[in-house]
Design an enzyme around this catalytic site. Sequence first.
Site, PDB file in Angstrom:
ATOM      1  N   GLY A 113      27.707  44.982  40.453  1.00 42.09           N
ATOM      2  CA  GLY A 113      28.098  45.771  41.627  1.00 42.09           C
ATOM      3  C   GLY A 113      28.147  47.258  41.408  1.00 42.09           C
ATOM      4  CD  GLU A 161      46.097  40.132  36.697  1.00 42.89           C
ATOM      5  OE1 GLU A 161      44.937  40.486  36.397  1.00 42.89           O
ATOM      6  OE2 GLU A 161      46.878  40.823  37.355  1.00 42.89           O
ATOM      7  CB  CYS A 192      35.318  39.757  34.125  1.00 38.67           C
ATOM      8  SG  CYS A 192      36.052  40.832  35.334  1.00 38.67           S
ATOM      9  CG  HIS A 232      34.164  45.186  28.147  1.00 37.70           C
ATOM     10  ND1 HIS A 232      33.522  43.992  28.395  1.00 37.70           N
ATOM     11  CD2 HIS A 232      35.094  45.324  29.111  1.00 37.70           C
ATOM     12  CE1 HIS A 232      34.069  43.426  29.444  1.00 37.70           C
ATOM     13  NE2 HIS A 232      35.023  44.207  29.906  1.00 37.70           N
TER      14      HIS A 232
HETATM   15  N1  GLN Z   1      31.974  44.568  41.728  1.00 36.35           N
HETATM   16  C1  GLN Z   1      32.903  45.102  40.787  1.00 36.35           C
HETATM   17  C2  GLN Z   1      32.195  46.123  39.920  1.00 36.35           C
HETATM   18  O1  GLN Z   1      31.079  45.935  39.601  1.00 36.35           O
HETATM   19  C3  GLN Z   1      33.523  44.040  39.910  1.00 36.35           C
HETATM   20  C4  GLN Z   1      34.559  44.599  38.981  1.00 36.35           C
HETATM   21  C5  GLN Z   1      35.314  43.572  38.166  1.00 36.35           C
HETATM   22  O2  GLN Z   1      34.924  42.445  38.060  1.00 36.35           O
HETATM   23  N2  GLN Z   1      36.375  43.943  37.547  1.00 36.35           N
HETATM   24  O3  GLN Z   1      32.751  47.115  39.520  1.00 36.35           O
HETATM   25 ZN    ZN Z   2      34.092  41.855  36.079  1.00 36.41          ZN
END
Ligand code: GLN
Ligand code: ZN
Length: 718
Positions: free
Chosen positions: A393, A566, A604, A654
């Site tokens: 995204g 979470e 994620c 990351h």
């Molecule tokens: N669509 C969001 C991005 O790409 C997803 C972010 C996420 O999963 N934390 O930033």
């Molecule tokens: Zn993510």
Amino acid sequence: MGFPQVTIEGYPRIGRNRELKRALEKYWKGEVSEEEFGAAVRALRQDTYRRLVDLGLDEDCAIPADVALYDHVLETALTVGIHTADSLEEEFVLARGNDERAPLEMTKWFDTNYHYIVPEVGGEIVPRPERVQKILNETDVKVRPYLVGPVTLLALSKGEDPLSRLDDVVAAYREILNAVDAEWFQFAEPALVADFAHVSEEELVAATRKAYGELDASRLFVSLPYGKAGAGLEALLEAGVGAIGVDLTDAGEAARVKEIWTDKTRLVAGLIDGRNVWAADLRARREVLEGLGNASVSTTVSLLHVPHSVEGEDIPADVVNKLAFADEKIAELVALQKGPLEAPEAYAQADRVAVKKKDVEVRIASARTPAFPERKEAQKELDLPLLPTTTIGSFPQTGEIRAARAAHRNGELDDAQYEQRLREEIAGVITLQERLGLDVLVHGEAERNDMVQYFAEQLDGFVVTQNGWVQSYGSRCTRPPIVVGDVSRPAPMTVKWAQYAQSLTDKHVKGMLTGPVTILAWSFPRADVPLAVSAEQIGAALAEEVKDLEDAGIQIIQVDEPALRELLPLRKNERAAYLEWALNAFRSVHAQARPTTQIHTHLCYSEFGEIIDAVAALDADVTSIEAARSRMELLEDLNDTFVSDIGPGIYDIHSPRVPGVAELVELINAALRSVDEERLWINPDCGLKTRGYAETEAALRNLVLARDEVLYTRGHEH
Ligand code: GLN
Ligand code: ZN
């Protein structure tokens, strides 16, 4: 010495004006010396103690000295000696890594959005009591050293069977207790309120019995934040711990606890919810307190999870007087302990604003029809290639974009200029993706400051704060929006951008929404209705957005739910009820979508094992999931549970490292060993907003090349 009447579990470290963040970032950039940094954090601590004394935490040992510079778990690991650092710089290398060393892992702290550093138990354990003594020496205020307790420290650590090192660790805590001149110590043991996959409750209780049997327990205040204590509480009582903090916001729990309590131990009643932002019903709480006999009052959890103070916020008057952030909660505790005769004004005010729970029914969303196999047929009209490539995204949020947003906020750019700037950014992102040869494009999310706040600002029923910062990890803070009423969508929120992006290309542009569970998880929820009710309302608002996106010609829509894991309750027996409303809310977003509309979701932050069935039950057509760092270990599970398409991330976003083609080919082949090729998508692990353009472009180019190579070797032309 007796335990103070009024205390708190913990207080925000970051500072009212994010002084800690500023000091850390300046030190990391080399803009201030270690001495200047030390002076800044000492000044912040002195300031905090003074303020807390003024607010009424004026008894000896009432103030917890949680002195972590980066994280309280890391601080405890360093004090206990699980990790050693010979300098301040080395401490930060543990947390953040450098060119030579990867940082320690970081993960979410219980069911909160705070991330802690995961210690690795392995080597020798050499305690450092001087870390604690130094903090006591720098102030005249009699503070109470705070550490994570031995059982929780080991339960949260990595390494080969960390709990087998209990003896060594307890010896280290004992040495600290002996060496440090403090009347009371606080050990937080939230592991005793949670069910873990890797260690049983019996093991935790046995460890508790052993550890506290061997420590000078009468000087210890052991707190049990984040939930209801189980058998671990009995073990602590048997060990003769001096004071124990329990969450008693539930009246039934208060009765049970009173039943098992013993005279040796001071009861520290968690009667003010430290996680929500709402003023408490003081009379009801006072009634519970009176029923307990002789008890101290405290917050249920550390105030770390709420902003410092409501003071100075520009929030509508009818909302602001119902709010209680950290400082206002301390005033509540003081009033609670005094009672209505001594603090009549506080009670009168609380009577006016206290929020009470309403009974509201949640509608069950109907399942999307037709079922996935038929949708898969219908979606053939999207004409996607085998092993389609896409991203999650966001594209890099450049300094220029952030500067444009700031200029728009302070009026230097008018609406039209700002929009023009965003359009240019979107056009650039589309051109780049076409050049790279990606199959399903995104608009890049340049207009979003944050994936939750962006929606909260546009939905009715939310307010946002100006200075309500909450530490997320290290120097990172978020400003969670507050759900203040029924949520609804006055106007489309994302359609304009998706439509513009789609107008620039013949390929499909994927619409991008944040899901209802994640919006709620990263906001402060209402206290008067169950989470399920707000989730349903947000789901309904997002369903309208889905419809509008479809009408605007968007045929692929992603609904992100990175926070699904979470919010999973810490106790197993509460999980089914949570998953029911969470899945319900998510499914309501796409239940009415056309069969030809392809719904993606993205998750994620790892550890999906426990909720993999729930992820499948979201009933998305395509699920992208973090997998690069675990090298696809997750996939065997996925193939059996899922019927729909899967995109296990092959590029770890990351890190600035660019993965090579060969490595990516190997990951794709690993994925293909457990997932059929008709179901596999090729994508990164998560959004690219924290990356720079140079590495993003190189990595995505390699990703497309790797896909092409795999197709070629499997005999598919491309
Ligand atoms: N669509 C969001 C991005 O790409 C997803 C972010 C996420 O999963 N934390 O930033
Ligand atoms: Zn993510």
